[in-house]
Design an enzyme around this catalytic site. Structure first.
Site, PDB file in Angstrom:
ATOM      1  CG  ASP A 127      -0.266   0.064   2.544  1.00 15.85           C
ATOM      2  OD1 ASP A 127       0.799  -0.570   2.693  1.00 15.85           O
ATOM      3  OD2 ASP A 127      -0.765   0.753   3.461  1.00 15.85           O
ATOM      4  CD  GLU A 183       4.341   0.990   6.704  1.00 15.98           C
ATOM      5  OE1 GLU A 183       5.146   1.404   7.537  1.00 15.98           O
ATOM      6  OE2 GLU A 183       3.853   1.745   5.819  1.00 15.98           O
TER       7      GLU A 183
HETATM    8  C1  LIG Z   1      24.569  10.899   9.436  1.00 15.64           C
HETATM    9  C2  LIG Z   1      23.138  10.657   9.433  1.00 15.64           C
HETATM   10  C3  LIG Z   1      22.673   9.717   8.373  1.00 15.64           C
HETATM   11  C4  LIG Z   1      21.224   9.535   8.407  1.00 15.64           C
HETATM   12  C5  LIG Z   1      20.719   8.656   7.339  1.00 15.64           C
HETATM   13  C6  LIG Z   1      19.276   8.512   7.441  1.00 15.64           C
HETATM   14  C7  LIG Z   1      18.680   7.849   6.312  1.00 15.64           C
HETATM   15  C8  LIG Z   1      17.242   7.562   6.490  1.00 15.64           C
HETATM   16  C9  LIG Z   1      16.378   8.745   6.676  1.00 15.64           C
HETATM   17  C10 LIG Z   1      15.067   8.687   6.664  1.00 15.64           C
HETATM   18  C11 LIG Z   1      14.359   7.450   6.359  1.00 15.64           C
HETATM   19  C12 LIG Z   1      12.943   7.531   6.729  1.00 15.64           C
HETATM   20  C13 LIG Z   1      12.263   6.240   6.436  1.00 15.64           C
HETATM   21  C14 LIG Z   1      10.987   6.182   7.117  1.00 15.64           C
HETATM   22  C15 LIG Z   1      10.176   4.981   6.710  1.00 15.64           C
HETATM   23  C16 LIG Z   1       8.841   5.169   7.257  1.00 15.64           C
HETATM   24  C17 LIG Z   1       7.779   4.361   6.615  1.00 15.64           C
HETATM   25  C18 LIG Z   1       6.450   5.031   6.885  1.00 15.64           C
HETATM   26  O1  LIG Z   1       6.102   5.955   6.208  1.00 15.64           O
HETATM   27  N1  LIG Z   1       5.702   4.564   7.887  1.00 15.64           N
HETATM   28  C19 LIG Z   1       4.515   5.218   8.343  1.00 15.64           C
HETATM   29  C20 LIG Z   1       3.691   4.213   9.083  1.00 15.64           C
HETATM   30  C21 LIG Z   1       2.386   4.718   9.531  1.00 15.64           C
HETATM   31  C22 LIG Z   1       1.721   3.748  10.459  1.00 15.64           C
HETATM   32  C23 LIG Z   1       0.363   4.179  10.926  1.00 15.64           C
HETATM   33  N2  LIG Z   1       0.264   5.455  11.419  1.00 15.64           N
HETATM   34  C24 LIG Z   1       4.883   6.354   9.282  1.00 15.64           C
HETATM   35  O2  LIG Z   1       5.892   6.280   9.969  1.00 15.64           O
HETATM   36  O3  LIG Z   1       4.127   7.337   9.323  1.00 15.64           O
HETATM   37 ZN   LIG Z   2       6.744   2.371   3.980  1.00 14.39          ZN
HETATM   38 ZN   LIG Z   3       5.200   5.457   4.166  1.00 12.23          ZN
END
Ligand SMILES: CCCCCCCC/C=C\CCCCCCCC(=O)N[C@@H](CCCCN)C(=O)O
Ligand SMILES: [Zn+2]
Ligand SMILES: [Zn+2]
Length: 480
Positions: A102, A166
């Site tokens: 999704d 998700e």
């Molecule tokens: C030196 C520092 C290096 C940092 C590197 C960071 C790299 C990663 C940065 C950000 C990645 C973010 C990934 C987030 C994934 C989240 C997935 C998502 O959207 N999940 C939703 C779920 C919702 C559930 C119900 N409310 C959310 O979190 O909102």
């Molecule tokens: Zn995701």
């Molecule tokens: Zn997401």
């Protein structure tokens, strides 16, 4: 250090060389997946027609996966998918690859191409889900399809779980799959999900791309703030209205951020491990955090992503008030989305919030909340972490350091904590700052990055069959 015997147990390694035709089909398959609008809008509303169509689509595009005798496919919760890939060696503990089908909504405004067109431009495939998270869904199945076409048979069993909700909770998909596996007595060596990346140029003076494997994810709380008042005529307004009281409460929260927790989580370890990747003088600063911690801590606050890694964040995301232009509003309510730092709990954050608002007229209602997830092991015996690390070095030779981090968002993986304590969040995709468009407009993945993701999983699955010298095959240390 774990010693890696580069030989597979008894089969020979299959090289990740793909023909031009296979590579073109791989890209077309991802584009087709993007074109199916599998949107999760809210708990009440998702595009179930598209979710069903997606199930048919993957059967069509990956026929070998669906027709291999040692792979069992099951639909769970109507639209999620569980694949059980039976390995030949039952003494090896199975693992789990996770992804979700999704996506969040994508209103067309601001997009250079329609968000569900999957169009390719200048070497990038555009569309909602290209990074979050149809890339993983398709890359996992694609890698497996390509392995099977080369007569691969795994030795270590593994599962592939593709959730369908998700973006709203994972309770219909991931949670049900997890319960099903538990009812079958499954214990996992580890699980891998989305949640972090290989990042290039992410901070100034970082010389090379770095790979961050998130080993914990933040907790979350959706908190409703509500103010009630007797309505009246707007021509003779009271000094304060529900709207102004609620606005002041939100303003208090914005002006008083949650405490900076640098030093109590993964970020300090991450920076210490990355120190050598920075040019001078940052490398010296990071090697001497005993002296420079306050300076680094303030520096991290300046970037929204690193700020999110060092504290609980507070984001007012919904505000509702007012019934007519000349009526003093009887109710004003807002939802604040908190992302809770691994060193804090829901309870602590709620108490802090009440103290910051400090206004009895504001009511607090917790709509949904969960604590941060436990930190997964990264030591030499941590099979999942070591397999990822090894595969990253092999597939991304430009990366010299792999470090543990914290996922600032939430993932389906938290529903699998009953099956393993080894949960690793890592998307094998190299991102530059301009590509951080998850949930935003013009989400995209480069063709090269996607091909590398497929290659990574192709290699990873084979690495999971590798003989690891110095590591017990059943990682008892990390069992529950
Ligand atoms: C030196 C520092 C290096 C940092 C590197 C960071 C790299 C990663 C940065 C950000 C990645 C973010 C990934 C987030 C994934 C989240 C997935 C998502 O959207 N999940 C939703 C779920 C919702 C559930 C119900 N409310 C959310 O979190 O909102
Ligand atoms: Zn995701
Ligand atoms: Zn997401």
């Amino acid at each position: 250090q774990v010693l890696w015997n580069t030989q597979l147990r008894d089969t020979s390694r299959i090289p990740s060389n793909f023909s031009r035709q296979e590579r073109m089909a791989t890209i077309e398959a991802l584009k087709g997946a993007i074109q199916i609008p599998t949107v999760s809008f809210s708990h009440e509303k998702s595009n179930t027609t598209a979710l069903a169509e997606f199930g048919e689509y993957i059967q069509r595009v990956f026929p070998t996966v669906f027709h291999t005798s040692f792979i069992k496919h099951e639909v769970v919760g109507n639209y999620s998918h569980l694949f059980t890939v039976q390995g030949s060696d039952p003494s090896l503990q199975p693992y789990l690859l996770l992804a979700h089908i999704d996506v969040v909504p994508a209103p067309e405004e601001g997009w250079e191409v329609p968000p569900f067109s999957g169009q390719e431009r200048d070497g990038f495939i555009y569309g909602r889900g290209t990074l979050d998270n149809k890339n993983s869904v398709m890359a996992i199945l694609q890698a497996l399809e390509l392995l099977l076409l080369r007569n691969y048979t795994p030795q270590r069993s593994f599962f592939i779980a593709l959730g369908h909700d998700e973006e709203i909770s994972g309770t219909d998909g991931a949670q049900k799959i997890s319960a099903l596996l538990q009812s079958r007595g499954v214990r996992l060596a580890f699980a891998v999900d989305e949640g972090s990346f290989v990042v290039d140029n992410f901070l100034p003076s970082l010389k090379k791309p770095i790979a961050i494997i998130a080993v914990s994810e933040k907790g979350a709380m959706d908190l409703m703030l509500r103010v009630n008042m007797t309505p009246g005529h707007s021509s003779a307004p009271p000094k304060e209205t529900t709207i102004s009281i609620l606005s002041a409460a939100i303003n208090q929260l914005q002006q008083n951020p949650m405490p900076n927790m640098f030093g109590r989580g993964q970020v300090k370890t991450m920076l210490q491990q990355l120190a050598g990747e920075f040019s001078s003088p940052i490398n010296i600063v990071l090697r001497n955090l005993w002296l420079f911690q306050p300076f680094v801590s303030r520096f991290l606050e300046k970037n929204p992503i690193t700020n999110a890694m060092i504290r609980t964040t507070v984001a007012p995301t919904v505000f509702q008030a007012g019934i007519k232009v000349n009526v003093i509003p009887p109710v004003a309510q807002a939802i604040i989305n908190f992302r809770i730092h691994p060193a804090q709990t829901v309870h602590e954050v709620l108490e802090l919030t009440k103290n910051i608002v400090a206004d009895d007229r504001v009511q607090f209602h917790v709509l949904r909340a969960f604590d941060p997830s436990p930190v997964s092991p990264t030591d030499d015996q941590a099979l999942g972490y070591q397999l990822l690390r090894h595969t990253i070095h092999a597939v991304f030779p430009e990366v010299s350091v792999v470090a543990p981090g914290t996922c600032i968002g939430n993932t389906d993986s938290r529903h699998y904590l009953n099956l393993t304590r080894g949960i690793y969040l890592f998307n094998p995709v190299l991102l530059k700052p301009a590509d951080f468009r998850i949930h935003g407009v013009n989400e995209r993945i480069s063709v090269q990055a996607y091909e590398t993701q497929v290659k990574f999983i192709f290699e990873f699955i084979q690495n999971a069959d590798m003989e690891l010298v110095g590591m017990p095959d059943s990682p008892h240390q990390h069992d529950l």
